[in-house]
Design a protein around this motif. Structure first.
Motif, PDB file in Angstrom:
ATOM      1  N   ILE A  23      -1.769  -3.053   5.174  1.00  0.00           N
ATOM      2  CA  ILE A  23      -1.715  -1.596   5.367  1.00  0.00           C
ATOM      3  C   ILE A  23      -0.937  -1.319   6.642  1.00  0.00           C
ATOM      4  N   SER A  24       0.081  -0.492   6.552  1.00  0.00           N
ATOM      5  CA  SER A  24       0.861  -0.133   7.738  1.00  0.00           C
ATOM      6  C   SER A  24       0.116   0.938   8.532  1.00  0.00           C
ATOM      7  N   SER A  25       0.631   1.260   9.710  1.00  0.00           N
ATOM      8  CA  SER A  25      -0.006   2.289  10.549  1.00  0.00           C
ATOM      9  C   SER A  25       0.062   3.661   9.890  1.00  0.00           C
ATOM     10  N   MET A  26       0.977   3.834   8.923  1.00  0.00           N
ATOM     11  CA  MET A  26       1.110   5.108   8.204  1.00  0.00           C
ATOM     12  C   MET A  26       0.204   5.160   6.981  1.00  0.00           C
ATOM     13  N   GLY A  27      -0.595   4.059   6.742  1.00  0.00           N
ATOM     14  CA  GLY A  27      -1.498   4.032   5.594  1.00  0.00           C
ATOM     15  C   GLY A  27      -0.845   3.548   4.319  1.00  0.00           C
ATOM     16  N   GLU A  28       0.402   3.096   4.373  1.00  0.00           N
ATOM     17  CA  GLU A  28       1.101   2.619   3.178  1.00  0.00           C
ATOM     18  C   GLU A  28       0.704   1.165   2.891  1.00  0.00           C
ATOM     19  N   HIS A  29       0.469   0.892   1.585  1.00  0.00           N
ATOM     20  CA  HIS A  29       0.107  -0.461   1.176  1.00  0.00           C
ATOM     21  C   HIS A  29       1.360  -1.254   0.815  1.00  0.00           C
ATOM     22  N   PHE A  30       1.369  -2.496   1.235  1.00  0.00           N
ATOM     23  CA  PHE A  30       2.466  -3.399   0.858  1.00  0.00           C
ATOM     24  C   PHE A  30       1.925  -4.834   0.835  1.00  0.00           C
ATOM     25  N   TRP A  31       2.683  -5.728   0.220  1.00  0.00           N
ATOM     26  CA  TRP A  31       2.240  -7.125   0.050  1.00  0.00           C
ATOM     27  C   TRP A  31       2.942  -8.038   1.052  1.00  0.00           C
ATOM     28  N   ILE A  32       2.143  -8.952   1.637  1.00  0.00           N
ATOM     29  CA  ILE A  32       2.720  -9.940   2.548  1.00  0.00           C
ATOM     30  C   ILE A  32       2.268 -11.351   2.127  1.00  0.00           C
ATOM     31  N   GLU A  33       3.110 -12.320   2.452  1.00  0.00           N
ATOM     32  CA  GLU A  33       2.786 -13.731   2.223  1.00  0.00           C
ATOM     33  C   GLU A  33       2.629 -14.398   3.583  1.00  0.00           C
ATOM     34  N   GLY A  34       1.514 -15.093   3.806  1.00  0.00           N
ATOM     35  CA  GLY A  34       1.234 -15.710   5.102  1.00  0.00           C
ATOM     36  C   GLY A  34       1.152 -17.221   5.006  1.00  0.00           C
ATOM     37  N   LEU A  35       1.922 -17.913   5.861  1.00  0.00           N
ATOM     38  CA  LEU A  35       1.888 -19.370   5.947  1.00  0.00           C
ATOM     39  C   LEU A  35       1.235 -19.741   7.268  1.00  0.00           C
ATOM     40  N   GLY A  36      -0.016 -20.277   7.204  1.00  0.00           N
ATOM     41  CA  GLY A  36      -0.779 -20.550   8.416  1.00  0.00           C
ATOM     42  C   GLY A  36      -0.873 -22.025   8.738  1.00  0.00           C
ATOM     43  N   THR A  37      -0.849 -22.358  10.036  1.00  0.00           N
ATOM     44  CA  THR A  37      -0.943 -23.750  10.510  1.00  0.00           C
ATOM     45  C   THR A  37      -1.693 -23.748  11.837  1.00  0.00           C
TER      46      THR A  37
END
Length: 761
Positions: free
Chosen positions: A469-483
């Motif tokens: 969720i952005s600061s404007m309330g818009e939804h979007f998809w993210i991919e996270g690669l964690g290490t």
């Protein structure tokens, strides 16, 4: 008689006890012996036993026939007593049969004399036996003295036979040291105790034989399994004609341990000094270099001999020397270590940066200066390179399109790049210190928490998709690669994030299209099924009536009419075959068709199919060969589907094999699989068409003028039926040389096997 008794107690003559119940015989024997011996008379077994205990005679003359205890019993009683068993006993009897002698011998008798007794013979035998007894007593006394010395020695002492290495004797300290009983000890060989090789023991024996003594070190194994270091002093000793090794054993494990520890300590110190990457220089009070390691020679560019000709102030810079004047000029110790960064000069004139530390220590009564020199030229260069690398990395991180976030254990953002602020439409300063859950949709928070816990618990990295969720309330998809990383000396999670909203939308569109295609495919299959059923009814009528006309049941036909009716019947049957294939394929694709699994003979089933297609092969003069490695093989499968597989493969082989060619069918079992191969000498298949031949309604020659008729469904059905059985099908072919179709089926069908098409190269 009184004189005789006094003589008995004062004479040094050997004492002979005469035991016989005949007094005249006893008196006669006393008279015959009194000139050389002191005869002691006894007239019963009981009296004889008491006199033996009281007088300890040197020899006993024993009559066998006594009133109470016979001679056998007395002899056996005396010989069974350790204190008296060495007194010689001569048996006297009037009758000596072989059995009497054997019995007397078993009782322990030393000799036999017949009555009447010959005086000369009697004295000769007495003298011989008493001499043997005296010699034995002397030997016993000698052995007793040896035993006392041997057993009372505090040293661990062994007698070893050098021939077979048996331990002939061992004293009590030896048994206690090794942890064995005397019987166990004397049953062993020295090679059972020594852990050294037999060859080394042989060399020790040779050396001791040569020098008559020896001093060696060895390792011996105790009964407990413990290995001890021992020092052995060996001398040769002759006992009863046997040359033995008289061996004193001393435990030197403690001293060996100290010696080994000292050696190891010295070796470690030497290794530390020699393998150190730092130069180490030792100087005397005068400043002369008395020792140095290889690293010092390498750093300054001198050989070891050259270094030992120099003084410490020859190789250190003047500014450094001025900081510790007392050490070199006066030899006085300083109160603290000094580490100074200095630029020094090598032998070849080049300069290098070094860290130099000094301290003083005592070596015996003399003060010594030790100088540690570390060449830090590379480190200085690395520091410059690192600074440059950090600047480059910072520029790279801040200008990359992917977001980079570092999260602490609680999931708070402790660092982020500019792309993160742009992605969430937030100033970068406001993101730092906030929890990442603030920027995720509620359904994605549990996934992020799970990933965070796993990565920080060393469960490995992850690649997950979250709804953000952005600061404007818009939804979007993210991919996270964690290490997991260590950031500011604490475990942290570095996550590279990427906006995949466009990709997610494309995936959703693709899924929708796939769903629509599946619906369309099912609709097609249902349409084909329905149409096939509708077509079969009129086709059956066409075929049936054409067959009636052909058989002239309705009346005779002329030649042209018969030919036309034959065309109608043949075309109708071909069309019906096509419709049946379409129905079978539709059922297989829709999953409506089940396998009728049963146990059947593979060989018999193949022979039945061959008998059906054989006329077609003979029509084209094609040789059809069948070879089976196991004609008794039975499998569990759908026999109808199996025959259809074989019939389609053989029909195709006949169709595409020119006249005069050949077809080989091979059956064999490989483990839990049955393998059938159909190989022809036909026209072959292009390599780029291997995948196409199993697709429905596709033929390699698709032109209007193609040479071979067919729907292109035969191989499609073959592949479907093989896969339904959990098997695999393989194809290999070359243009103009022929084709080979090989399929495998499990002997016992397993529904979990995934079907795979493999192309053989």
């Amino acid at each position: 008689m009184v004189f005789k008794m006094i003589e008995l107690y004062t004479s040094d003559k050997p004492k002979v006890l005469i035991i016989d119940d005949e007094k005249d015989q006893v008196e006669l024997l006393c008279l015959q012996l009194e000139d050389e011996y002191l005869p002691i008379p006894a007239y019963s077994g009981k009296e004889a036993i008491e006199l033996v205990k009281a007088k300890l005679p040197d020899l006993i003359l024993l009559d066998l026939m006594l009133p109470e205890n016979d001679g056998y019993e007395i002899c056996s009683t005396l010989k069974s007593d350790p204190e008296y068993r060495f007194i010689p006993i001569i048996i006297i009897s009037r009758f000596f049969e072989k059995t009497n002698k054997m019995k007397a011998t078993r009782c322990g008798a030393d000799d036999f004399i017949h009555k009447p007794i010959n005086r000369f013979e009697l004295k000769t035998r007495i003298k011989s036996l008493i001499r043997i007894k005296k010699n034995y007593e002397a030997l016993q006394e000698s052995e007793n003295r040896y035993k006392q010395l041997f057993n009372n020695s505090p040293a661990v002492t062994l007698l070893i036979d050098p021939v077979d290495y048996l331990i002939a004797d061992a004293n009590e300290p030896a048994c206690a040291y090794y942890g064995y009983t005397y019987a166990e000890m004397t049953a062993k060989k020295i090679t059972d105790i020594s852990i050294y090789s037999r060859e080394r023991n042989r060399k020790i024996s040779q050396q001791v034989f040569s020098e008559k003594k020896g001093h060696f070190y060895s390792c011996h194994k105790l009964a407990s399994g413990e290995i001890r270091h021992v020092e052995m002093y060996i001398n040769t000793i002759n006992i009863r004609g046997r040359e033995l090794f008289f061996t004193n054993v001393y435990d030197v494990t403690a001293s060996k341990k100290i010696e080994r520890e000292l050696t190891e300590s010295e070796e470690k110190f030497k290794q530390v000094v020699e393998l150190s990457i730092d130069g180490i220089i030792i100087g005397a009070n005068s400043g002369k270099i008395v020792d140095c390691n290889e690293a010092a020679c390498r750093i300054f560019g001198y050989g070891k001999e050259e270094m030992l000709e120099l003084n410490v102030d020859n190789i250190l810079r003047e500014d450094f020397m001025q900081s510790i004047p007392e050490i070199i000029t006066t030899g006085k110790a300083v109160s603290e270590n000094k580490t100074i960064e200095s630029i020094n000069k090598r032998k070849d004139g080049t300069f290098f940066t070094a860290e130099i530390a000094t301290r003083t220590f005592k070596l015996g009564d003399e003060d010594r200066l030790i100088v540690y020199v570390r060449d830090i030229t590379e480190r200085k260069k690395a520091e410059r390179d690192l600074k440059s690398s950090e600047e480059n990395f910072r520029a790279l991180v801040n200008n990359t399109l992917d977001g980079i976030i570092i999260l602490n254990f609680e999931g708070e953002v402790i660092a982020a790049n500019a792309a993160v602020g742009k992605m969430f439409n937030v100033e970068l300063e406001k993101i730092t210190g906030t929890n990442i859950a603030k920027y995720l949709a509620p359904e994605s928070v549990p996934v992020a928490i799970r990933d965070q816990i796993n990565v920080l618990n060393n469960q490995g990295g992850y690649l997950s998709v979250y709804k953000a969720i952005s600061s404007m309330g818009e939804h979007f998809w993210i991919e996270g690669l964690g290490t997991k990383i260590i950031y500011q000396n604490q475990p942290a999670n570095i996550v590279v994030i990427r906006d995949i909203t466009v990709r997610k939308k494309a995936e959703e569109a693709l899924i929708n299209a796939k769903t629509a295609a599946e619906v369309a495919n099912r609709t097609k299959s249902e349409f084909l099924t329905n149409m096939s059923h509708e077509l079969k009814t009129p086709l059956n009528s066409i075929i049936g009536f054409s067959d009636l006309l052909k058989e002239e049941i309705a009346g005779p036909l002329n030649e042209k009419q018969s030919r036309y009716v034959q065309f109608i019947s043949s075309s109708g049957k071909n069309l019906l075959e096509i419709i049946n294939d379409i129905l079978d394929l539709s059922k297989a694709e829709s999953g409506e068709e089940d396998l009728n699994v049963e146990k059947f003979s593979v060989d018999e089933s193949i022979n039945k199919v061959i008998s059906v297609v054989l006329p077609q092969a003979q029509e084209k003069n094609i040789i059809l060969n069948y070879q089976s490695e196991n004609r008794t093989l039975w499998i569990t499968a759908d026999e109808g589907k199996f025959r259809q597989i074989m019939e389609n493969l053989l029909s195709n082989a006949i169709k595409f094999t020119p006249a005069g060619g050949s077809i080989d069918v091979t059956l064999k079992q490989e483990g839990l699989l049955v393998t059938i191969e159909v190989k022809d000498t036909g026209i072959g298949i292009p390599e780029d068409s291997f995948e196409k031949i199993f697709k429905p309604f596709i033929q390699i020659d698709s032109s209007l003028s193609r040479n071979f008729e067919g729907t292109g469904l035969g191989l499609t059905l073959v592949k479907k039926y093989v896969e339904m059985h959990g098997g695999n099908i393989y194809v290999e072919s070359k243009i103009g040389e022929g084709s080979s179709f090989r399929f495998e089926l499990p002997v016992t069908r397993k529904r979990t096997v995934e079907p795979v098409l493999k192309v053989l190269e």
